[in-house]
Write an enzyme that holds these catalytic residues in place. Sequence first.
Site, mmCIF file in Angstrom:
data_model
loop_
_atom_site.group_PDB
_atom_site.id
_atom_site.type_symbol
_atom_site.label_atom_id
_atom_site.label_comp_id
_atom_site.label_asym_id
_atom_site.label_seq_id
_atom_site.Cartn_x
_atom_site.Cartn_y
_atom_site.Cartn_z
ATOM 1 N N CYS A 53 0.842 -1.194 0.000
ATOM 2 C CA CYS A 53 0.000 0.000 0.000
ATOM 3 C C CYS A 53 0.884 1.252 0.000
ATOM 4 O O CYS A 53 1.650 1.453 -0.938
ATOM 5 C CB CYS A 53 -0.981 -0.042 1.168
ATOM 6 S SG CYS A 53 -2.357 1.130 0.970
ATOM 7 N N HIS A 65 -3.848 -4.502 -0.268
ATOM 8 C CA HIS A 65 -3.468 -5.171 0.972
ATOM 9 C C HIS A 65 -3.578 -6.685 0.777
ATOM 10 O O HIS A 65 -4.686 -7.234 0.839
ATOM 11 C CB HIS A 65 -4.392 -4.733 2.119
ATOM 12 C CG HIS A 65 -4.222 -3.310 2.522
ATOM 13 N ND1 HIS A 65 -3.306 -2.914 3.464
ATOM 14 C CD2 HIS A 65 -4.846 -2.182 2.098
ATOM 15 C CE1 HIS A 65 -3.377 -1.604 3.603
ATOM 16 N NE2 HIS A 65 -4.299 -1.136 2.786
ATOM 17 N N GLU A 98 -2.898 -9.065 2.721
ATOM 18 C CA GLU A 98 -3.372 -9.739 3.931
ATOM 19 C C GLU A 98 -4.878 -9.606 4.108
ATOM 20 O O GLU A 98 -5.472 -10.304 4.932
ATOM 21 C CB GLU A 98 -2.633 -9.201 5.165
ATOM 22 C CG GLU A 98 -3.060 -7.846 5.674
ATOM 23 C CD GLU A 98 -2.511 -6.659 4.899
ATOM 24 O OE1 GLU A 98 -2.725 -5.516 5.358
ATOM 25 O OE2 GLU A 98 -1.874 -6.860 3.829
#
Length: 205
Positions: free
Chosen positions: A79, A180, A182
């Site tokens: 990011c 992102h 994750e």
Amino acid sequence: MIAIIDYGMGNLHSVKSAVERLGYEALITSDERELFEADGAILPGVGAFGDAMEHLRASKLDEATKAYAAGGKPLLGICLGMQLLFTRSEEHGLNDGLNLLPGEAVRFQGEYKVPHMGWNKLTFHQESPLFQGVEEGHVYFVHSYHVRPEQTSDLLATTGYHQRVTAIVGRGHIYGMQFHPEKSGSVGMQLLNNFLGLCETKQRG
């Protein structure tokens, strides 16, 4: 060991948890020695570019990150962390980045919603070890600025948001993901897992 670089601005614990779920050890650290001893490093980031660079410089992690990258071990920016890898950003005036990759971050311009927020599909533009076993699926973005790399060879994947938007970059052992991973379901976790596999390979090598 994967070092998650702590300069005070990032989703540190969510990244650490994701790395650990994939079976790797992770350490949140602002210590230069621990960074250099790691097999791979992740530079996360949430917030404004200029503030992030100020925090990095104040903790001397800007030079430490550059030195780490020069050592040839895998580095991943996530990011804002991806944007920091580049030369500069126009966010709140021009601010210099780490300049590990040439290019700049610019604000989305147009009659549409900013920030770009939500799930968008990836398009791969060249082969990369990050893409092994990964389909061009959807991943989760939240950003108001996007990167324009100077070298097309550094552009690994894009998405679409009223224009072509840089999603993944890479040169040698340096990578960046604007989204992102994750928070991006199986596609994001596969991409992250492939990066971590590169760290393991580097360690064995």
